[in-house]
Motif scaffolding. Structure first.
Motif, short mmCIF file in Angstrom:
data_model
loop_
_atom_site.label_atom_id
_atom_site.label_comp_id
_atom_site.label_asym_id
_atom_site.label_seq_id
_atom_site.Cartn_x
_atom_site.Cartn_y
_atom_site.Cartn_z
N UNK A 154 0.80 -1.21 0.00
CA UNK A 154 0.00 0.00 0.00
C UNK A 154 0.83 1.26 0.00
N UNK A 155 2.12 1.13 0.32
CA UNK A 155 3.01 2.29 0.44
C UNK A 155 4.40 1.91 -0.04
N UNK A 156 5.06 2.84 -0.73
CA UNK A 156 6.44 2.62 -1.17
C UNK A 156 7.28 3.83 -0.81
N UNK A 157 8.53 3.58 -0.49
CA UNK A 157 9.49 4.66 -0.28
C UNK A 157 10.35 4.74 -1.54
N UNK A 158 10.03 5.67 -2.40
CA UNK A 158 10.63 5.71 -3.72
C UNK A 158 11.74 6.74 -3.80
N UNK A 159 12.66 6.52 -4.72
CA UNK A 159 13.77 7.46 -4.92
C UNK A 159 14.36 7.24 -6.30
N UNK A 160 15.20 8.17 -6.72
CA UNK A 160 15.90 8.05 -8.00
C UNK A 160 17.09 7.12 -7.82
N UNK A 161 17.05 5.95 -8.42
CA UNK A 161 18.11 4.95 -8.26
C UNK A 161 19.21 5.21 -9.27
N UNK A 162 19.92 6.31 -9.02
CA UNK A 162 20.97 6.73 -9.95
C UNK A 162 21.99 7.58 -9.19
N UNK A 163 23.26 7.17 -9.26
CA UNK A 163 24.31 7.95 -8.63
C UNK A 163 24.86 7.30 -7.37
N UNK A 164 25.96 7.84 -6.89
CA UNK A 164 26.59 7.33 -5.66
C UNK A 164 25.86 7.87 -4.44
#
Length: 388
Positions: A154-164
């Motif tokens: 029901x919930x996700x902790x999303x982010x840009x999976x790019x970079x160090x």
């Protein structure tokens, strides 16, 4: 686990709502309807260890109002008898890229190497991007949300999976009927790191794992120096890094060997990372325990090898066969050592595969209560959403 489960879109019954108020609403004048639904005769899991038998759950306008064994049902409520079914908190994925696309590499990558940074006013290395704000590139994906909801999330902790250093995360409720003003529960939920360079930059350094580790150490030293007011020029990346230092630090270390090295970096700078593993932690479980870290674990178990052809079977390495055999026992190994861990859909091809692998982990000895904790209360606590 073969019961028919009723999964509702809420994190935990005790979890407060964090709605953002900076999104304009241009819907005009409309009449609000406060609908109430009562689910009765259900087995309600308030937490994985707190269960109400034959309970009632009241939902008003999509939010949990009350739950218990003796609930007074309002006269205008729609009553749904769910006898024989169970109601759980929805699952939380703490390591997702939902709604955020990773930038694609562009240009001629065989051209002369780029040594200097391409972003003016930021850190000298383009792969350090703590200033990344996922809100600026977020697009709600209703199709993917439906798929995740069917898997129980029901919930996700999303982010840009790019970079160090990848910037902060964003906690999103998978509610396709809402808008961003209500579905975004927290727009600064964590800071994410890895050893992989950003596709958005052609800057050549670092060129190895050792180089990435050296760069991270240098970054922390530079941030400390910058924070003491020694710099003559503004560095927006270091300022973002300093602003994010009190967020939970989630590090995608990649494997059990890198986890040990990453923990050493954290110890050097007084940081306790949450480690994103690869499912092989059981191979060095004592070292994993010694890190004192919490883990986010994918359950992407390897497929069985086709060994029907004796000649093809000779090329399958023993190590690969052992991992195929033992990978489903990884969650149990973590639980038996008392290591705090949660699950993620990361690197799992489909929600159906996630469910299959979850049941396989339980068949390999993972306690069902531990499995439910790894999908609900533990990720909620990792993200500082609840304190129980």
């Amino acid at each position: 686990m073969r019961k028919s489960y009723l999964l509702l879109l809420f994190i935990l019954f005790s979890l407060p709502t964090f709605a953002q108020d900076y999104f304009p609403k241009n819907d005009g004048v409309k009449t609000e309807q406060h609908t109430i639904t009562a689910f009765t005769n259900a087995k309600i899991y308030i937490t994985p260890t707190q269960v109400i038998e034959n309970g009632t759950l009241l939902i008003q306008d999509g939010k949990v109002v009350q739950s218990g064994a003796n609930i007074s049902i309002p006269k205008n409520a729609t009553v749904v008898d769910v006898a024989g079914k169970s109601i759980y908190p929805s699952f939380i994925d703490p390591f997702s890229d939902f709604g955020i696309k990773k930038p694609k590499r562009s240009g001629n990558w065989r051209a002369n190497p780029q040594y200097d940074a391409g972003r003016k006013g930021y850190y000298w290395n383009d792969h350090i991007r703590p200033d990344t704000d996922p809100l600026t590139s977020f697009t709600f994906d209703a199709k993917q949300a439906t798929s995740l909801l069917k898997a129980g999330f029901g919930t996700v902790n999303t982010h840009l999976q790019d970079g160090i250093v990848r910037g902060n995360g964003m906690l999103v409720a998978l509610n396709s009927k809402a808008d961003n003003s209500t579905r975004i529960l927290d727009n600064r939920s964590a800071q994410y790191l890895s050893y992989r360079k950003s596709n958005a930059s052609k800057q050549s350094y670092p060129t190895s794992l050792m180089g990435s580790m050296a760069l991270i150490r240098q970054m922390y030293h530079d941030a400390d120096w910058y924070g003491k007011g020694n710099a003559k020029r503004q560095d927006l990346a270091l300022e973002a890094l300093i602003a994010n230092k009190n967020l939970i630090q989630i590090f995608h270390s990649g494997n059990k060997h890198n986890t040990i090295k990453t923990d050493a970096i954290g110890d050097e700078f007084g940081i306790q990372y949450v480690m994103v593993g690869d499912g092989s932690e059981y191979e060095n479980i004592d070292a994993m325990k010694a890190t004192n870290a919490s883990f986010i674990i994918p359950i992407n178990f390897p497929k069985a090898y086709d060994v029907s052809d004796p000649y093809a079977a000779t090329v399958v390495e023993l190590e690969a066969m052992k991992h195929w055999n033992q990978a489903p026992s990884n969650p149990k190994a973590l639980a038996d050592k008392g290591i705090n861990f949660s699950f993620t859909m990361h690197d799992v091809k489909s929600p159906a595969e996630f469910k299959t692998n979850l049941l396989k982990a339980i068949a390999y000895g993972l306690d069902k209560t531990k499995a439910l904790e790894a999908l609900t209360t533990i990720p909620a606590k990792l993200l500082s959403l609840i304190h129980i």
